[in-house]
Design a protein around this motif. Structure first.
Motif, PDB file in Angstrom:
ATOM      1  N   VAL A  10       0.797  -1.223   0.000  1.00  0.00           N
ATOM      2  CA  VAL A  10       0.000   0.000   0.000  1.00  0.00           C
ATOM      3  C   VAL A  10       0.832   1.276   0.000  1.00  0.00           C
ATOM      4  O   VAL A  10       0.272   2.360   0.074  1.00  0.00           O
ATOM      5  CB  VAL A  10      -0.982   0.036   1.198  1.00  0.00           C
ATOM      6  CG1 VAL A  10      -1.980  -1.102   1.102  1.00  0.00           C
ATOM      7  CG2 VAL A  10      -0.247   0.017   2.512  1.00  0.00           C
ATOM      8  N   TYR A  64      -5.230   0.100  -0.881  1.00  0.00           N
ATOM      9  CA  TYR A  64      -6.092  -0.336   0.213  1.00  0.00           C
ATOM     10  C   TYR A  64      -7.380  -0.991  -0.273  1.00  0.00           C
ATOM     11  O   TYR A  64      -7.866  -1.934   0.336  1.00  0.00           O
ATOM     12  CB  TYR A  64      -6.438   0.853   1.116  1.00  0.00           C
ATOM     13  CG  TYR A  64      -5.280   1.323   1.949  1.00  0.00           C
ATOM     14  CD1 TYR A  64      -4.848   0.589   3.045  1.00  0.00           C
ATOM     15  CD2 TYR A  64      -4.600   2.496   1.644  1.00  0.00           C
ATOM     16  CE1 TYR A  64      -3.778   1.008   3.811  1.00  0.00           C
ATOM     17  CE2 TYR A  64      -3.537   2.928   2.410  1.00  0.00           C
ATOM     18  CZ  TYR A  64      -3.126   2.179   3.493  1.00  0.00           C
ATOM     19  OH  TYR A  64      -2.069   2.589   4.247  1.00  0.00           O
ATOM     20  N   LEU A  65      -7.957  -0.483  -1.359  1.00  0.00           N
ATOM     21  CA  LEU A  65      -9.238  -1.015  -1.826  1.00  0.00           C
ATOM     22  C   LEU A  65      -9.151  -2.493  -2.210  1.00  0.00           C
ATOM     23  O   LEU A  65      -9.980  -3.290  -1.750  1.00  0.00           O
ATOM     24  CB  LEU A  65      -9.783  -0.176  -2.985  1.00  0.00           C
ATOM     25  CG  LEU A  65     -11.123  -0.645  -3.554  1.00  0.00           C
ATOM     26  CD1 LEU A  65     -12.214  -0.580  -2.487  1.00  0.00           C
ATOM     27  CD2 LEU A  65     -11.507   0.201  -4.757  1.00  0.00           C
ATOM     28  N   LEU A 113      -7.061  -4.732  -1.150  1.00  0.00           N
ATOM     29  CA  LEU A 113      -6.844  -5.510   0.070  1.00  0.00           C
ATOM     30  C   LEU A 113      -8.112  -5.570   0.918  1.00  0.00           C
ATOM     31  O   LEU A 113      -8.402  -6.591   1.538  1.00  0.00           O
ATOM     32  CB  LEU A 113      -5.681  -4.930   0.866  1.00  0.00           C
ATOM     33  CG  LEU A 113      -4.303  -5.102   0.231  1.00  0.00           C
ATOM     34  CD1 LEU A 113      -3.230  -4.483   1.111  1.00  0.00           C
ATOM     35  CD2 LEU A 113      -3.992  -6.549  -0.050  1.00  0.00           C
ATOM     36  N   ALA A 114      -8.891  -4.486   0.933  1.00  0.00           N
ATOM     37  CA  ALA A 114     -10.165  -4.499   1.660  1.00  0.00           C
ATOM     38  C   ALA A 114     -11.154  -5.449   0.983  1.00  0.00           C
ATOM     39  O   ALA A 114     -11.854  -6.223   1.664  1.00  0.00           O
ATOM     40  CB  ALA A 114     -10.742  -3.094   1.735  1.00  0.00           C
ATOM     41  N   LEU A 115     -11.237  -5.421  -0.351  1.00  0.00           N
ATOM     42  CA  LEU A 115     -12.120  -6.346  -1.068  1.00  0.00           C
ATOM     43  C   LEU A 115     -11.691  -7.792  -0.857  1.00  0.00           C
ATOM     44  O   LEU A 115     -12.524  -8.689  -0.724  1.00  0.00           O
ATOM     45  CB  LEU A 115     -12.139  -6.007  -2.562  1.00  0.00           C
ATOM     46  CG  LEU A 115     -12.870  -4.731  -2.951  1.00  0.00           C
ATOM     47  CD1 LEU A 115     -12.656  -4.431  -4.424  1.00  0.00           C
ATOM     48  CD2 LEU A 115     -14.345  -4.839  -2.624  1.00  0.00           C
ATOM     49  N   THR A 136     -10.168  -8.989   1.805  1.00  0.00           N
ATOM     50  CA  THR A 136     -10.564  -9.348   3.164  1.00  0.00           C
ATOM     51  C   THR A 136     -12.064  -9.620   3.248  1.00  0.00           C
ATOM     52  O   THR A 136     -12.494 -10.573   3.902  1.00  0.00           O
ATOM     53  CB  THR A 136     -10.168  -8.222   4.144  1.00  0.00           C
ATOM     54  OG1 THR A 136      -8.772  -7.967   3.999  1.00  0.00           O
ATOM     55  CG2 THR A 136     -10.462  -8.608   5.566  1.00  0.00           C
ATOM     56  N   CYS A 137     -12.856  -8.803   2.565  1.00  0.00           N
ATOM     57  CA  CYS A 137     -14.312  -8.994   2.579  1.00  0.00           C
ATOM     58  C   CYS A 137     -14.734 -10.266   1.840  1.00  0.00           C
ATOM     59  O   CYS A 137     -15.781 -10.840   2.134  1.00  0.00           O
ATOM     60  CB  CYS A 137     -15.017  -7.798   1.949  1.00  0.00           C
ATOM     61  SG  CYS A 137     -14.895  -6.305   2.943  1.00  0.00           S
ATOM     62  N   SER A 138     -13.942 -10.713   0.888  1.00  0.00           N
ATOM     63  CA  SER A 138     -14.303 -11.907   0.120  1.00  0.00           C
ATOM     64  C   SER A 138     -13.932 -13.205   0.830  1.00  0.00           C
ATOM     65  O   SER A 138     -14.410 -14.273   0.450  1.00  0.00           O
ATOM     66  CB  SER A 138     -13.652 -11.859  -1.265  1.00  0.00           C
ATOM     67  OG  SER A 138     -12.258 -12.040  -1.162  1.00  0.00           O
TER      68      SER A 138
END
Length: 168
Positions: free
Chosen positions: A45, A73-74, A76-78, A80-82
């Motif tokens: 990041v 970040y986006l 990595l956030a997606l 984590t959410c998946s």
């Protein structure tokens, strides 16, 4: 013609790397300091790992592209959410990614994967553990896509189309 056009687009990056090599020289010392978890996150990041703009961390021995593999970040956030939506068939990819993430910090413990692999012929020449992030990026993308695909399969068609368009 296309090759010359591509070379022209990449000239700003190539010129900086050539300047760096002439200025600093080429050396192949092994990375002695292990990277912290914050350094590993920064590999993915950080703002820039351009040869002329990169900043050293404490104990960092190389200051250019070997430590940088920007995703942001986006993604990595997606990713984590998946994770909760993955299936058993995604487990080998997750295990491979976990192994690669354990390789990224380098030799941080006598039982760390990097230390154990450094005893094998060929691996001892790997001077920068940050290079393993190159293998992590496609795995993150594949695992994230599998999880998000499963989420989108459960969504209504219009919502699926909107989410897909927003992600693209």
């Amino acid at each position: 013609v296309l090759a010359m056009f591509t070379l022209g687009l990449a000239a700003h990056r190539l010129a900086a790397e050539i300047w760096f090599v002439f200025e600093q020289g080429v050396y192949s010392d092994k990375q002695d300091a292990a990277l912290s978890p914050a350094n590993v996150l920064e590999i993915f990041v950080s703002h820039s790992q351009h040869p002329l703009l990169a900043r050293n961390w404490a104990g960092q021995e190389y200051s250019w592209w070997e430590y940088g593999n920007y995703t942001g970040y986006l993604p990595l956030a997606l990713f984590t959410c998946s994770l909760p939506f993955l299936r058993r068939e995604n487990l080998p990819g997750l295990l491979a990614l976990a192994f690669i993430v354990l390789l990224l910090p380098g030799d941080f413990h006598p039982l760390s994967p990097a230390h154990l692999l450094s005893e094998l012929p060929g691996y001892a020449n790997m001077r920068s553990s940050g290079r393993w992030s190159i293998l992590a990026i496609p795995l993150i993308a594949i695992i994230m896509a599998a999880g998000l695909d499963r989420v989108l399969q459960k969504a209504r068609p219009r919502l699926r189309l909107g989410i897909s368009a927003a992600l693209v």
